[in-house]
Every structure is written in C-alpha cells, then in structure tokens.
Design a protein around this motif. Structure first.
Motif, PDB file in Angstrom:
ATOM      1  N   PRO A 199       0.813  -1.217   0.000  1.00 14.04           N
ATOM      2  CA  PRO A 199       0.000   0.000   0.000  1.00 14.04           C
ATOM      3  C   PRO A 199       0.852   1.275   0.000  1.00 14.04           C
ATOM      4  N   ASN A 200       2.119   1.150   0.405  1.00 11.15           N
ATOM      5  CA  ASN A 200       2.993   2.319   0.414  1.00 11.15           C
ATOM      6  C   ASN A 200       3.882   2.313  -0.829  1.00 11.15           C
ATOM      7  N   PRO A 201       3.605   3.234  -1.779  1.00  3.65           N
ATOM      8  CA  PRO A 201       4.383   3.220  -3.033  1.00  3.65           C
ATOM      9  C   PRO A 201       5.866   3.535  -2.825  1.00  3.65           C
ATOM     10  N   LEU A 202       6.226   4.026  -1.635  1.00  8.36           N
ATOM     11  CA  LEU A 202       7.649   4.261  -1.375  1.00  8.36           C
ATOM     12  C   LEU A 202       8.425   2.946  -1.252  1.00  8.36           C
ATOM     13  N   GLY A 203       7.695   1.842  -1.106  1.00  9.80           N
ATOM     14  CA  GLY A 203       8.341   0.535  -0.931  1.00  9.80           C
ATOM     15  C   GLY A 203       8.871  -0.053  -2.228  1.00  9.80           C
ATOM     16  N   ASP A 213      10.589  10.623  -9.071  1.00 10.40           N
ATOM     17  CA  ASP A 213      10.071   9.572  -8.182  1.00 10.40           C
ATOM     18  C   ASP A 213      11.210   8.681  -7.695  1.00 10.40           C
ATOM     19  N   ILE A 214      12.074   8.315  -8.638  1.00 10.12           N
ATOM     20  CA  ILE A 214      13.151   7.374  -8.293  1.00 10.12           C
ATOM     21  C   ILE A 214      14.099   8.005  -7.282  1.00 10.12           C
ATOM     22  N   VAL A 215      14.487   9.253  -7.564  1.00  6.89           N
ATOM     23  CA  VAL A 215      15.400   9.942  -6.639  1.00  6.89           C
ATOM     24  C   VAL A 215      14.752  10.030  -5.259  1.00  6.89           C
ATOM     25  N   ARG A 220      14.504   8.271   0.341  1.00  8.41           N
ATOM     26  CA  ARG A 220      13.729   7.935   1.541  1.00  8.41           C
ATOM     27  C   ARG A 220      13.776   6.443   1.905  1.00  8.41           C
ATOM     28  N   ALA A 221      14.514   5.668   1.150  1.00 12.71           N
ATOM     29  CA  ALA A 221      14.628   4.232   1.462  1.00 12.71           C
ATOM     30  C   ALA A 221      15.269   4.059   2.840  1.00 12.71           C
ATOM     31  N   VAL A 222      14.808   3.090   3.594  1.00 11.79           N
ATOM     32  CA  VAL A 222      15.382   2.880   4.929  1.00 11.79           C
ATOM     33  C   VAL A 222      16.807   2.335   4.785  1.00 11.79           C
ATOM     34  N   THR A 223      17.649   2.678   5.776  1.00  6.56           N
ATOM     35  CA  THR A 223      19.021   2.160   5.805  1.00  6.56           C
ATOM     36  C   THR A 223      19.239   1.501   7.168  1.00  6.56           C
ATOM     37  N   ASP A 224      20.462   1.053   7.404  1.00  2.00           N
ATOM     38  CA  ASP A 224      20.765   0.423   8.691  1.00  2.00           C
ATOM     39  C   ASP A 224      21.645   1.374   9.492  1.00  2.00           C
ATOM     40  N   SER A 225      21.921   1.002  10.747  1.00  7.25           N
ATOM     41  CA  SER A 225      22.791   1.859  11.543  1.00  7.25           C
ATOM     42  C   SER A 225      24.209   1.808  10.967  1.00  7.25           C
ATOM     43  N   GLY A 226      25.018   2.770  11.369  1.00  5.12           N
ATOM     44  CA  GLY A 226      26.378   2.877  10.812  1.00  5.12           C
ATOM     45  C   GLY A 226      26.321   3.722   9.551  1.00  5.12           C
ATOM     46  N   ARG A 227      27.445   3.845   8.870  1.00  3.79           N
ATOM     47  CA  ARG A 227      27.428   4.597   7.614  1.00  3.79           C
ATOM     48  C   ARG A 227      28.251   3.938   6.513  1.00  3.79           C
ATOM     49  N   LYS A 264      32.551   6.895   1.990  1.00  2.00           N
ATOM     50  CA  LYS A 264      31.704   7.926   1.352  1.00  2.00           C
ATOM     51  C   LYS A 264      30.333   8.085   1.993  1.00  2.00           C
ATOM     52  N   GLY A 265      29.856   7.101   2.714  1.00  2.00           N
ATOM     53  CA  GLY A 265      28.573   7.260   3.416  1.00  2.00           C
ATOM     54  C   GLY A 265      27.361   6.964   2.549  1.00  2.00           C
ATOM     55  N   TYR A 266      26.204   6.929   3.230  1.00  2.00           N
ATOM     56  CA  TYR A 266      24.968   6.499   2.575  1.00  2.00           C
ATOM     57  C   TYR A 266      24.475   7.483   1.508  1.00  2.00           C
ATOM     58  N   ALA A 267      24.637   8.787   1.770  1.00  2.00           N
ATOM     59  CA  ALA A 267      24.036   9.767   0.852  1.00  2.00           C
ATOM     60  C   ALA A 267      24.644   9.635  -0.547  1.00  2.00           C
ATOM     61  N   ALA A 268      25.979   9.505  -0.592  1.00  4.75           N
ATOM     62  CA  ALA A 268      26.656   9.394  -1.896  1.00  4.75           C
ATOM     63  C   ALA A 268      26.229   8.105  -2.597  1.00  4.75           C
ATOM     64  N   PHE A 269      26.117   7.036  -1.818  1.00  7.85           N
ATOM     65  CA  PHE A 269      25.709   5.753  -2.402  1.00  7.85           C
ATOM     66  C   PHE A 269      24.297   5.845  -2.967  1.00  7.85           C
ATOM     67  N   LYS A 270      23.412   6.487  -2.193  1.00  7.07           N
ATOM     68  CA  LYS A 270      22.021   6.579  -2.661  1.00  7.07           C
ATOM     69  C   LYS A 270      21.916   7.403  -3.946  1.00  7.07           C
ATOM     70  N   GLN A 271      22.716   8.453  -4.005  1.00  4.82           N
ATOM     71  CA  GLN A 271      22.720   9.280  -5.222  1.00  4.82           C
ATOM     72  C   GLN A 271      23.133   8.435  -6.434  1.00  4.82           C
ATOM     73  N   ALA A 272      24.209   7.672  -6.248  1.00  2.92           N
ATOM     74  CA  ALA A 272      24.705   6.832  -7.349  1.00  2.92           C
ATOM     75  C   ALA A 272      23.689   5.748  -7.699  1.00  2.92           C
ATOM     76  N   LEU A 273      23.024   5.221  -6.676  1.00  3.61           N
ATOM     77  CA  LEU A 273      22.038   4.167  -6.915  1.00  3.61           C
ATOM     78  C   LEU A 273      20.859   4.714  -7.724  1.00  3.61           C
ATOM     79  N   ALA A 274      20.371   5.915  -7.312  1.00  3.77           N
ATOM     80  CA  ALA A 274      19.251   6.513  -8.046  1.00  3.77           C
ATOM     81  C   ALA A 274      19.643   6.718  -9.509  1.00  3.77           C
ATOM     82  N   ASP A 275      20.869   7.225  -9.744  1.00  5.09           N
ATOM     83  CA  ASP A 275      21.330   7.443 -11.122  1.00  5.09           C
ATOM     84  C   ASP A 275      21.369   6.127 -11.896  1.00  5.09           C
ATOM     85  N   ALA A 276      21.847   5.067 -11.221  1.00  7.81           N
ATOM     86  CA  ALA A 276      21.970   3.765 -11.908  1.00  7.81           C
ATOM     87  C   ALA A 276      20.594   3.221 -12.282  1.00  7.81           C
TER      88      ALA A 276
END
Ligand code: AMP
Ligand code: TRP
Length: 337
Positions: A199-203, A213-215, A220-227, A264-276
């Motif tokens: 029911p949650n399209p963010l999933g 939408d992808i970005v 907003r995708a959940v991550t785990d503790s640590g970086r 590099k941390g989660y933010a950089a990874f997420k940016q690259a993932l969205a681009d991919a």
C-alpha cells in the motif's frame, strides 16, 4: 532441438524492479538459447477481483513491458493465458490429481488468505493452474523468482503423480532461480519482498516511475545503523538490498561496490544508486512508449496465441487420452477467430 522455457507474470498492477530483475529481464536472457513461451496469466489475476474495465489495459501494459525489457517476439512466444483454453481444461484435470492437503501447505496461499474472512476457491487452486501452464508446453525450465519455487515443486509432483497413475504424459520441469536478485526487498522494509500490492508506493520502484520519483524513493529508502557500505545481509539487510539493486543495474560485484563507496557514506551511495536505476529504466521506458505508439501488440499477442494453442492442444489431447476422457472435440483442431 532447443530446450523449452516457460514463465508467467500476472497482469495485476504496476510492474516493479523486483519483477524486472527477478523475472522479465531474466526471460530475455533465455530467448537465444531456449524455445521460450511467456504467458500473461490473466486467469491467475482474477483469483482476486479485477475491474473488468481495467484488466484489458493491465494485460496490454504487461505485454508492452515484456517487449520493452527486450523480449523479441521473433524468438519467444508471448501470449495471454485466457486465449488458450487448454490451460483451464488441464487445470481441472490436475485438480483431480492434487490433494487438498498439499494445496493447503502452499505458503503463498497461506499468506494471501491470512486474516481474510472470505477468499475465492481460485486462490486456493491457483498453483494447479500454474502447473497446467507449465506442463502444457513440455517445459524443461521455469525461470521464476524464489517465491515461486514451492509452486514449481508442486508442479513436478503433479506431473510425476499423473505419469505414474496414467502412464508417461508430462515432462517434469525444473525451476531456475537466479543466484541473487531472486528476492528484491521493499525499500521501506527489508524483511518484506518488493511487491506491487504494497500500500505504500515508497516501498517499490515501478518501471514507469519518473526520475524524480526514483530519486525521492531512494532518498527515503530505509538504511541500517552505521554509515559504511558493506554487503552483510544479516547485519545490514537494508543496505544489502540496495547494493543488490545497484549490482543488478551496474553489473558490479559487491566487493567493487564496497571499494567504490569506501568512506563515502549512505548519501553518496544513494545518489549513485538513483542514477543507476534511472539509467537502467530509461531505455525500457523509451521502448515502452515506442511499442505502445506502434500498436503492434495486438498482432504479436494473436500470433503468440496461435502458436501457444498449437503446442498446448497436442499435450492436452495426450493427457485427455491417458485419462480416458472424451475427445469428440479435438483440441488440436480448434481455431482462433
Ligand atoms: P508477480 O508480480 O508476483 O506475479 O511475480 C511475477 C514474477 O516476478 C515472478 O517470477 C516472481 O517470482 C517475480 N518477483 C515478484 N516480486 C519479486 C521480487 N520482489 N524480487 C524478485 N522477483 C520478484
Ligand atoms: N504464479 C506466478 C507468480 O505469481 C505466475 C505464474 C503463473 C507462473 N503461471 C506460471 C510463473 C507458470 C511461471 C510459470 O509470479
């Protein structure tokens, strides 16, 4: 002669990245080496209510996405299940070979019926129809995601039982499950699979999602503790899921991804993932538009139905003969309008 591959996908809603990597994209990898039959299983979809106005659009859209993902109708047969009456007929025959007990043990049925006061009988017998789909084509291999493994096992059991009871009739098929990517998880909850019924399209990321939408969904995708970006499905299930998607989009190994994002941390990874993801889906979305505009889909599905009827009717005839059923109407002589 080439071995035969058969798989199906439900036309029950938007297709998402899990369907793409776990199923549709993989199908295209089979079409050069196997004689492929890919079926849009509309009869399966009506095990839960479908709006009759919407269903034809969903069927059409699903077919378009198969083509957009690279399925070549010259190499593979693409068809709609309800255009081939043998499926429903063999399904009934196999229902009479399957037991209530074994169908009660199907985990998908348990999940889908859980907590519901009422559900259709079709939801219960769904895996038998799936077995009929597969067996009608003398299938060697069934490419599916992990979640369908139990259904393919049931199909094998039914084929063997039928063969031993009535004489050699069906080829016993095998499931082919990808080593990874078989289960893409929800972006909001890595314990659950990515699903269009979420029911949650963010999933989930749908194949039609825009760049924004992808970005937004990846951000907003959940991550785990640590970086750190390390592949550890036990300790870091959310990051492992995102890394799986990244790996599927880029072809990089997990160790290479770890190296690329070290420190590099989660933010950089997420940016690259969205681009991919955007880069992966852009050509699919473009081909989807081209196929949709060309209007070619109806003739592809008609040709597919003709071929599917030709092959499956021979197997149905064989099975009817073995069971001693009437053959006044020869299944191999029926014609499409
Ligand atoms: P469904 O959408 O459930 O009809 O599934 C169509 C195909 O996509 C099947 O082969 C499934 O195994 C596959 N599939 C569905 N969801 C996922 C997922 N989250 N990850 C990988 N494969 C999936
Ligand atoms: N049950 C499958 C799913 O939900 C779809 C399906 C129907 C299928 N018939 C099939 C898959 C035959 C493989 C082979 O994903």
């Amino acid at each position: 002669m080439k071995k035969r591959a058969f798989s199906g996908v439900q036309p029950s809603g938007v297709l998402h990245l899990g369907n793409y990597f776990g199923a549709i994209k993989r199908f295209t990898d089979f079409q050069d080496d196997y004689d492929c039959f890919f079926c849009i299983v509309d009869l399966h979809s009506i095990t839960v209510y479908q709006d009759p106005e919407e269903l034809p659009k969903l069927i059409n859209d699903t077919a378009l996405y198969y083509l957009a993902a690279g399925l070549d109708p010259q190499k593979a047969t693409l068809f709609v299940q309800s255009d081939v009456p043998c499926h429903a007929e063999l399904s009934w025959m196999l229902e009479c070979v399957s037991t209530f007990g074994e169908l009660s043990r199907m985990t998908q049925f348990k999940d889908k019926s859980k907590g519901k006061e009422s559900f259709s009988s079709g939801l219960f017998t769904y895996p038998v129809l799936m077995a009929a789909d597969i067996l009608l084509y003398d299938t060697d291999v069934v490419p599916v995601g992990e979640d369908q493994k139990q259904h393919v096992e049931l199909c094998r059991d039914l084929a063997q039982r039928f063969n031993s009871r009535y004489g050699e009739t069906f080829k016993v098929p095998e499931a082919v499950i990808p080593e990874f990517g078989a289960r893409i998880k929800s972006l909001q909850n890595p314990d659950k699979k990515m699903s269009k019924s979420d029911p949650n399209p963010l999933g989930y990321i749908s194949l039609s999602d825009s760049k924004d939408d992808i970005v937004n969904k990846i951000r907003r995708a959940v991550t785990d503790s640590g970086r750190e970006i390390v592949y550890s499905p036990e300790d870091k299930p959310a990051i492992a899921n995102l890394m799986t998607i990244y790996s599927l989009c880029t072809g990089l190994e997990f160790s290479e991804i770890e190296e690329q994002f070290e420190g590099k941390g989660y933010a950089a990874f997420k940016q690259a993932l969205a681009d991919a993801i955007i880069e992966t889906l852009a050509p699919v979305q473009e081909k989807y538009r081209e196929y949709a505009e060309s209007g070619i889909i109806s003739s592809i599905l008609k040709q597919g139905a003709e071929k599917a009827n030709e092959v499956s009717s021979q197997v149905l005839k064989r099975a009817k003969q073995r069971m001693g059923l009437s053959l006044l109407l020869d299944p191999t002589k029926r014609k499409l309008s």
